[in-house]
Design an enzyme around this catalytic site. Sequence first.
Site, PDB file in Angstrom:
ATOM      1  N   ASP A  40      -1.487   7.855  43.316  1.00 10.12           N
ATOM      2  CA  ASP A  40      -2.111   8.775  42.360  1.00 10.12           C
ATOM      3  C   ASP A  40      -3.278   9.455  43.042  1.00 10.12           C
ATOM      4  OD1 ASP A  40      -3.485   9.922  39.992  1.00 10.12           O
ATOM      5  OD2 ASP A  40      -2.206   8.569  38.842  1.00 10.12           O
ATOM      6  N   ASP A  66      -3.194  13.499  47.227  1.00 14.12           N
ATOM      7  CA  ASP A  66      -2.349  14.559  46.688  1.00 14.12           C
ATOM      8  C   ASP A  66      -0.954  14.437  47.294  1.00 14.12           C
ATOM      9  OD1 ASP A  66      -1.056  16.897  46.006  1.00 14.12           O
ATOM     10  OD2 ASP A  66      -2.698  18.236  46.576  1.00 14.12           O
ATOM     11  N   ASN A  93       6.854  10.181  38.858  1.00 12.50           N
ATOM     12  CA  ASN A  93       6.321  10.378  37.511  1.00 12.50           C
ATOM     13  C   ASN A  93       5.160  11.353  37.445  1.00 12.50           C
ATOM     14  OD1 ASN A  93       5.502   9.449  34.631  1.00 12.50           O
ATOM     15  ND2 ASN A  93       3.709   8.989  35.875  1.00 12.50           N
ATOM     16  N   TYR A 159       5.477  25.257  33.470  1.00 11.00           N
ATOM     17  CA  TYR A 159       5.897  23.878  33.224  1.00 11.00           C
ATOM     18  C   TYR A 159       7.394  23.808  32.962  1.00 11.00           C
ATOM     19  CZ  TYR A 159       5.756  19.102  31.342  1.00 11.00           C
ATOM     20  OH  TYR A 159       5.967  17.765  31.123  1.00 11.00           O
ATOM     21  N   LYS A 163      10.052  21.701  35.270  1.00 15.22           N
ATOM     22  CA  LYS A 163      10.822  20.568  34.754  1.00 15.22           C
ATOM     23  C   LYS A 163      12.321  20.851  34.734  1.00 15.22           C
ATOM     24  CE  LYS A 163       7.486  17.616  34.138  1.00 15.22           C
ATOM     25  NZ  LYS A 163       7.439  16.342  34.888  1.00 15.22           N
TER      26      LYS A 163
END
Length: 255
Positions: A40, A66, A93, A159, A163
Amino acid sequence: MSTSTGLSGTSVVVTGAGSGIGRAAALRFAAEGARVVLADINADGTKETAEAIAEAGGTAVTVVGDLGEQRIVDQVVATAVDTFGGIDVLVNNAGVMDRMSAAVDTADDEWDRVLHVNLTAPFLLTRAALPHLLANGKGAIVFTASEASLRGSAAGTAYTVSKHGVAGLTKSLAVMYRDKGVRTNAIAPGGTVTGIQVQADREAHGPSVLMGYRGNLGRAASADEQAAAIVFLASDAASNINGVILPVDNGWSAV
């Protein structure tokens, strides 16, 4: 530790593990006896997840940075291989929201940031991890896609495009590597209670259009409900499930 899922003793990489769905998934994998690499950009959150796993008797190591940078990707893979002997499960994720902007209002910085985090970063990590999954002759990759992978009314342009790309990447990997023993699936969360904030101008065209579709959302899920689906797809219980984009949305996609 449970062995019913086939996850005990496995090496699992979870991105976005510092909070929300990623943290919940990491905790569940550790509870199943997996050894977890927590990746993360949020150093404090990642440390908190590692501490929670250790307190519960599990095993985890952290990599902060990153994941759109190749050197961080390489560090994640090297950490899993050097510490746990390889990679058995990869959970892509980590993600960010856009500003719900329509195409004409999508600034370059919004587009670049969302595509960088949501699509380029998981591609880079998947590409780097695949040789190790393939070497095992068995493995699982799980992405966090979105309702925005299935429709055009769940988020803004950047977005939604990112996705949809995740859904395409999931299916491509499933086809390319199914005969090599590596399964690839994704969850498609609906509304979920996490720390992600949406910085949207409700008066702008995109948000004003999208708000008209939010009535079908239904009950928001907990992060743990999403994590349960991730762990299932990674487990032996899902051994013949491959190339699926699984809605975890309380029926939103059925409306």
